[in-house]
Design an enzyme around this catalytic site. Structure first.
Site, PDB file in Angstrom:
ATOM      1  N   LYS A 135       2.642  13.922  -0.953  1.00 46.33           N
ATOM      2  CA  LYS A 135       3.988  13.885  -1.940  1.00 46.33           C
ATOM      3  C   LYS A 135       4.178  15.402  -2.580  1.00 46.33           C
ATOM      4  O   LYS A 135       3.087  16.144  -2.758  1.00 46.33           O
ATOM      5  CB  LYS A 135       3.712  13.053  -3.030  1.00 46.33           C
ATOM      6  CG  LYS A 135       3.973  11.603  -2.523  1.00 46.33           C
ATOM      7  CD  LYS A 135       3.534  10.663  -3.685  1.00 46.33           C
ATOM      8  CE  LYS A 135       3.756   9.170  -3.177  1.00 46.33           C
ATOM      9  NZ  LYS A 135       5.254   8.791  -3.189  1.00 46.33           N
ATOM     10  N   LYS A 144      -4.210   3.704   6.805  1.00 44.44           N
ATOM     11  CA  LYS A 144      -4.842   2.984   5.828  1.00 44.44           C
ATOM     12  C   LYS A 144      -4.664   1.482   6.224  1.00 44.44           C
ATOM     13  O   LYS A 144      -3.946   1.315   6.817  1.00 44.44           O
ATOM     14  CB  LYS A 144      -4.641   3.125   4.405  1.00 44.44           C
ATOM     15  CG  LYS A 144      -3.442   2.260   4.049  1.00 44.44           C
ATOM     16  CD  LYS A 144      -3.220   2.660   2.538  1.00 44.44           C
ATOM     17  CE  LYS A 144      -2.892   1.275   1.699  1.00 44.44           C
ATOM     18  NZ  LYS A 144      -2.181   1.355   0.463  1.00 44.44           N
ATOM     19  N   LYS A 166       0.885  -4.757  -9.541  1.00 43.85           N
ATOM     20  CA  LYS A 166       2.223  -5.119  -8.933  1.00 43.85           C
ATOM     21  C   LYS A 166       3.123  -6.013 -10.127  1.00 43.85           C
ATOM     22  O   LYS A 166       2.373  -6.375 -10.912  1.00 43.85           O
ATOM     23  CB  LYS A 166       1.910  -5.985  -7.872  1.00 43.85           C
ATOM     24  CG  LYS A 166       0.975  -5.114  -6.750  1.00 43.85           C
ATOM     25  CD  LYS A 166       1.580  -5.478  -5.369  1.00 43.85           C
ATOM     26  CE  LYS A 166       0.847  -4.497  -4.352  1.00 43.85           C
ATOM     27  NZ  LYS A 166       1.611  -3.137  -4.134  1.00 43.85           N
ATOM     28  N   HIS A 226      -0.848   9.013   2.269  1.00 36.57           N
ATOM     29  CA  HIS A 226       0.483   9.361   2.083  1.00 36.57           C
ATOM     30  C   HIS A 226       0.749  10.121   0.593  1.00 36.57           C
ATOM     31  O   HIS A 226       1.227  10.952   0.357  1.00 36.57           O
ATOM     32  CB  HIS A 226       1.623   8.520   2.472  1.00 36.57           C
ATOM     33  CG  HIS A 226       1.830   7.450   1.682  1.00 36.57           C
ATOM     34  ND1 HIS A 226       1.084   6.389   1.840  1.00 36.57           N
ATOM     35  CD2 HIS A 226       2.682   7.285   0.640  1.00 36.57           C
ATOM     36  CE1 HIS A 226       1.527   5.474   0.847  1.00 36.57           C
ATOM     37  NE2 HIS A 226       2.517   6.158   0.160  1.00 36.57           N
ATOM     38  N   HIS A 257      -5.772   5.929  -2.993  1.00 38.20           N
ATOM     39  CA  HIS A 257      -4.570   6.808  -3.647  1.00 38.20           C
ATOM     40  C   HIS A 257      -5.024   7.401  -5.100  1.00 38.20           C
ATOM     41  O   HIS A 257      -5.013   8.579  -5.211  1.00 38.20           O
ATOM     42  CB  HIS A 257      -3.279   6.105  -3.848  1.00 38.20           C
ATOM     43  CG  HIS A 257      -2.677   5.318  -2.701  1.00 38.20           C
ATOM     44  ND1 HIS A 257      -2.906   6.016  -1.376  1.00 38.20           N
ATOM     45  CD2 HIS A 257      -2.562   4.246  -2.369  1.00 38.20           C
ATOM     46  CE1 HIS A 257      -2.516   5.382  -0.445  1.00 38.20           C
ATOM     47  NE2 HIS A 257      -2.168   4.137  -0.772  1.00 38.20           N
ATOM     48  N   ASP A 262      -6.965  -1.852  -2.176  1.00 35.41           N
ATOM     49  CA  ASP A 262      -5.768  -1.291  -1.686  1.00 35.41           C
ATOM     50  C   ASP A 262      -5.040   0.177  -2.411  1.00 35.41           C
ATOM     51  O   ASP A 262      -4.527   0.738  -1.618  1.00 35.41           O
ATOM     52  CB  ASP A 262      -4.742  -2.360  -1.965  1.00 35.41           C
ATOM     53  CG  ASP A 262      -3.324  -2.064  -1.316  1.00 35.41           C
ATOM     54  OD1 ASP A 262      -3.342  -1.925   0.046  1.00 35.41           O
ATOM     55  OD2 ASP A 262      -2.151  -2.322  -1.893  1.00 35.41           O
ATOM     56  N   GLU A 289       4.012  -0.737  -9.894  1.00 38.61           N
ATOM     57  CA  GLU A 289       5.149  -1.222  -8.920  1.00 38.61           C
ATOM     58  C   GLU A 289       5.990  -2.362  -9.521  1.00 38.61           C
ATOM     59  O   GLU A 289       5.243  -3.246 -10.241  1.00 38.61           O
ATOM     60  CB  GLU A 289       4.294  -1.328  -7.475  1.00 38.61           C
ATOM     61  CG  GLU A 289       3.912  -0.341  -6.954  1.00 38.61           C
ATOM     62  CD  GLU A 289       3.005  -0.716  -5.623  1.00 38.61           C
ATOM     63  OE1 GLU A 289       3.700  -0.480  -4.728  1.00 38.61           O
ATOM     64  OE2 GLU A 289       1.989  -1.224  -5.855  1.00 38.61           O
ATOM     65  N   ARG A 339       2.828  -3.741  21.836  1.00 34.90           N
ATOM     66  CA  ARG A 339       2.559  -4.635  22.844  1.00 34.90           C
ATOM     67  C   ARG A 339       3.901  -5.260  23.401  1.00 34.90           C
ATOM     68  O   ARG A 339       3.943  -5.790  24.463  1.00 34.90           O
ATOM     69  CB  ARG A 339       2.019  -5.990  22.013  1.00 34.90           C
ATOM     70  CG  ARG A 339       0.571  -6.082  22.418  1.00 34.90           C
ATOM     71  CD  ARG A 339      -0.011  -7.330  21.668  1.00 34.90           C
ATOM     72  NE  ARG A 339       0.576  -7.490  20.415  1.00 34.90           N
ATOM     73  CZ  ARG A 339      -0.112  -8.301  19.418  1.00 34.90           C
ATOM     74  NH1 ARG A 339      -1.302  -8.861  19.958  1.00 34.90           N
ATOM     75  NH2 ARG A 339       0.302  -8.682  18.175  1.00 34.90           N
TER      76      ARG A 339
HETATM   77  P1  NAD Z   1       3.156  -4.318  11.887  1.00 34.74           P
HETATM   78  O1  NAD Z   1       2.544  -5.645  12.003  1.00 34.74           O
HETATM   79  O2  NAD Z   1       4.542  -4.088  11.284  1.00 34.74           O
HETATM   80  O3  NAD Z   1       3.063  -3.437  13.321  1.00 34.74           O
HETATM   81  C1  NAD Z   1       2.152  -3.489  14.271  1.00 34.74           C
HETATM   82  C2  NAD Z   1       2.239  -2.871  15.402  1.00 34.74           C
HETATM   83  O4  NAD Z   1       1.063  -2.664  16.075  1.00 34.74           O
HETATM   84  C3  NAD Z   1       3.118  -3.379  16.393  1.00 34.74           C
HETATM   85  O5  NAD Z   1       4.140  -2.436  16.852  1.00 34.74           O
HETATM   86  C4  NAD Z   1       2.507  -4.160  17.428  1.00 34.74           C
HETATM   87  O6  NAD Z   1       3.370  -4.413  18.570  1.00 34.74           O
HETATM   88  C5  NAD Z   1       1.418  -3.232  17.729  1.00 34.74           C
HETATM   89  N1  NAD Z   1       0.197  -4.040  17.923  1.00 34.74           N
HETATM   90  C6  NAD Z   1      -0.338  -5.186  17.542  1.00 34.74           C
HETATM   91  N2  NAD Z   1      -1.436  -5.304  18.308  1.00 34.74           N
HETATM   92  C7  NAD Z   1      -1.588  -4.436  19.541  1.00 34.74           C
HETATM   93  C8  NAD Z   1      -2.346  -4.490  20.692  1.00 34.74           C
HETATM   94  N3  NAD Z   1      -3.271  -5.324  20.981  1.00 34.74           N
HETATM   95  N4  NAD Z   1      -1.835  -3.643  21.439  1.00 34.74           N
HETATM   96  C9  NAD Z   1      -0.989  -2.589  20.921  1.00 34.74           C
HETATM   97  N5  NAD Z   1      -0.142  -2.581  20.186  1.00 34.74           N
HETATM   98  C10 NAD Z   1      -0.420  -3.713  19.208  1.00 34.74           C
HETATM   99  O7  NAD Z   1       2.250  -3.178  10.956  1.00 34.74           O
HETATM  100  P2  NAD Z   1       2.834  -2.056  10.160  1.00 34.74           P
HETATM  101  O8  NAD Z   1       3.144  -2.558   8.672  1.00 34.74           O
HETATM  102  O9  NAD Z   1       3.694  -1.145  11.008  1.00 34.74           O
HETATM  103  O10 NAD Z   1       1.431  -1.149   9.803  1.00 34.74           O
HETATM  104  C11 NAD Z   1       0.585  -0.525  10.696  1.00 34.74           C
HETATM  105  C12 NAD Z   1      -0.803   0.096  10.136  1.00 34.74           C
HETATM  106  O11 NAD Z   1      -0.255   0.991   9.124  1.00 34.74           O
HETATM  107  C13 NAD Z   1      -1.715  -0.879   9.515  1.00 34.74           C
HETATM  108  O12 NAD Z   1      -2.800  -0.473   9.468  1.00 34.74           O
HETATM  109  C14 NAD Z   1      -1.190  -0.927   7.923  1.00 34.74           C
HETATM  110  O13 NAD Z   1      -2.222  -1.173   6.933  1.00 34.74           O
HETATM  111  C15 NAD Z   1      -0.851   0.633   7.720  1.00 34.74           C
HETATM  112  N6  NAD Z   1       0.184   1.130   6.787  1.00 34.74           N
HETATM  113  C16 NAD Z   1       1.324   0.112   6.871  1.00 34.74           C
HETATM  114  C17 NAD Z   1       2.121   0.565   5.740  1.00 34.74           C
HETATM  115  C18 NAD Z   1       3.667  -0.030   5.662  1.00 34.74           C
HETATM  116  O14 NAD Z   1       4.283   0.181   4.793  1.00 34.74           O
HETATM  117  N7  NAD Z   1       4.050  -0.893   6.629  1.00 34.74           N
HETATM  118  C19 NAD Z   1       2.078   1.278   4.720  1.00 34.74           C
HETATM  119  C20 NAD Z   1       0.663   1.992   4.691  1.00 34.74           C
HETATM  120  C21 NAD Z   1      -0.107   1.872   5.681  1.00 34.74           C
END
Ligand code: NAD
Length: 486
Positions: A184, A150, A333, A180, A242, A237, A218, A51
């Site tokens: 591993k 996920k 956790k 993920h 996993h 979760d 964790e 965004r």
């Molecule tokens: P985040 O909130 O840090 O990032 C979200 C991203 O989506 C940002 O780049 C934002 O600009 C974009 N976004 C939001 N609304 C939007 C829209 N309407 N149009 C276009 N882009 C849009 O989230 P994150 O932590 O990076 O997680 C992303 C996904 O990965 C989620 O589904 C989360 O459950 C999954 N996930 C994250 C982690 C982690 O460690 N962060 C681990 C496993 C899974």
């Protein structure tokens, strides 16, 4: 050890959510390390799409910082960082609106020799929107792949709805549901050990295995994502995805080939063979404050929360191979240590020729996911020295970093392998839609059960091994948890 780099086709990888936490910490550093290994073809491009308004130069600056922070051994390789950044582009896109889509279309190469993959690294509420946009705006062809993060659904109904929505736009063989844990190194080694050696598979059944333990512990709490986590809990979760995937790899029959559907068919059979779990075989917990760090309820900003930050349960896979063999699963956790392990605990010998003084001994195959990915086989030997035949258990240890050299550290990141598998079109380590639905079919009734009864999780001290009841769950069977300290 010199790692073998298998070349992949040139690709355009579009990361929706390219400015998010996951992209910064995992996806782009993983691609960078593949670049450093020489696996990223020269004409490949990585396109961040999110965004925020920014241009290519600003995005490269933003990702440069991420690579310095998360690039591991290449983090200070400025030349490599600049070389990689030259492959990066950025397009502001709104998943739910009009903005940015024609710019993205203009940027993409219409060349059938270039693999096109979209990584949905955004919140799950946007998965279906993005799939629709990509399809309806003519940004995909039959060979295009999508990678879905996920959580895949919140329960069976939502997972099924999401599967149906994605299926409107993409075929199952184009959808890569990422877990993920499956990427591993040790998890894949589990399959190599099981199916590449004559030693283990003949013993891999109820006749010789006493029980299996799977622990993912964790030390961190739910921290900044407390209010999100409070809607899911440890069962949704961690267990539904996993831990169940690990259980499947341990319990499945040998697939005919190491190929996507052959492996996934066998995993699905395991999930379908799981018995329902009695409520008295499940222990749920919630961490309390240790005086310094906040309690779970404070982290979740919900003073009456009944969501579990810890769960332990005993379950059975009802088939010929595993009849009456308990599988103990545990995850939580703010526990005493960060440790993930699968332990296959074999039975005692049927008769001890050394007499009762020699003690009770069991071989244990321990598969460590973290820290120090590796495997240990516990064997019983004679305690050295005079004074009769006393037995002692010693580990035959295989730490990958030690056995394979320092490069092994570098090849272990799950995201590196999984992203390259997407480019190669290999779905073996990704979950199929029916697998995810089957997993929810097993967990949903358990969750509904404790919600209907209004069960509260048991409080446990931060830095402990979880609630005391979790120890009783296994101790009353004459067994004990391994690994983390209480
Ligand atoms: P985040 O909130 O840090 O990032 C979200 C991203 O989506 C940002 O780049 C934002 O600009 C974009 N976004 C939001 N609304 C939007 C829209 N309407 N149009 C276009 N882009 C849009 O989230 P994150 O932590 O990076 O997680 C992303 C996904 O990965 C989620 O589904 C989360 O459950 C999954 N996930 C994250 C982690 C982690 O460690 N962060 C681990 C496993 C899974």
């Amino acid at each position: 050890m010199v790692s073998r780099v298998i070349p992949v086709e040139p690709f355009d990888l579009i990361i929706f959510g390219g400015t998010g936490d996951l992209a910064r910490r995992k996806i782009l550093p993983a691609l960078f390390r593949r670049y450093c290994s020489g696996q990223m073809p020269e004409s490949s491009r990585v396109i961040g799409a999110a965004r925020s308004e920014m241009d290519d130069a600003a995005y490269r600056d933003f990702i440069r910082e991420a690579l310095v922070e998360f690039g591991k051994s290449q983090a200070d390789n400025a030349e490599a960082i600049e070389g990689f950044l030259a492959h990066l582009h950025y397009v502001p896109v709104d998943a739910k609106g009009e903005g940015g889509w024609s710019a993205l279309k203009d940027l993409l190469r219409d060349d059938e020799n270039v693999v096109r993959a979209y990584y949905f690294s955004v919140g799950p509420s946007l998965f279906a929107d993005l799939a629709g946009q990509v399809r309806n705006r003519g940004l995909s062809n039959r060979d295009t792949r999508i990678v879905v993060e996920k959580p895949f659904g919140h329960d069976l109904e939502s997972a099924r709805a999401l599967n149906e929505e994605l299926a409107q736009y993409f075929h199952e063989d184009q959808i890569y549901r990422i877990d993920h844990y499956l990427g591993k190194e040790t998890v894949q080694n589990l399959m190599a050990v099981r199916f590449g050696n004559m030693l283990f598979e003949p013993l891999w059944n109820a006749q010789y295995v006493d029980h299996i333990q799977i622990t993912v512990a964790e030390t961190v709490g739910v921290g900044g994502r407390g209010s999100y986590y409070d809607k899911s809990g440890a069962m949704r979760d961690m267990v539904q995805n996993h831990l169940m995937q690990l259980l499947c790899l341990i319990a499945m029959e040998p697939p005919a080939r190491f190929e996507a559907d052959a492996v996934r068919d066998e995993k699905l059979k395991v999930i379908r063979a799981l018995d329902p779990v009695d409520p008295d075989q499940i222990v749920r917990g919630q961490y309390t404050s240790d005086g310094e760090m906040p309690s779970y309820r404070e982290d979740a900003e919900n003073p009456t929360s009944k969501t579990e930050s810890f769960i332990a349960l005993k379950c059975y896979v009802s088939n010929w191979r595993w009849a009456n063999t308990p599988f103990y699963l545990r995850t939580g956790k703010r526990l005493s240590s960060r440790a993930s392990e699968i332990a296959v605990v074999f039975k005692e010998t049927p008769h001890s020729i050394f007499g009762i003084d020699s003690g009770r001994h069991r071989n244990v195959l321990s598969i460590r996911l973290q820290p120090n990915e590796g495997m240990t086989l516990g064997v019983t030997i004679k305690e050295p020295g005079p004074g009769g035949m006393r037995l002692v258990d010693v580990p035959l240890d295989m730490s990958f970093a030690e056995a394979l050299g320092p490069e092994a550290e570098e090849v272990t990141d799950a995201y590196e392998r999984l992203i390259m598998d997407v480019i190669r079109g290999n779905q073996t380590l990704f979950m199929r839609g029916d697998e995810v639905e089957a997993a929810w079919s097993w967990t949903d009734p358990l969750i509904e059960g404790w919600e209907r009864r209004g069960d509260s999780p048991k409080p446990y001290d931060a830095g402990s091994a979880g609630p005391d009841d979790a120890a009783f769950l296994i101790n009353r069977d004459g067994r004990r948890w391994r690994g983390i300290k209480s």
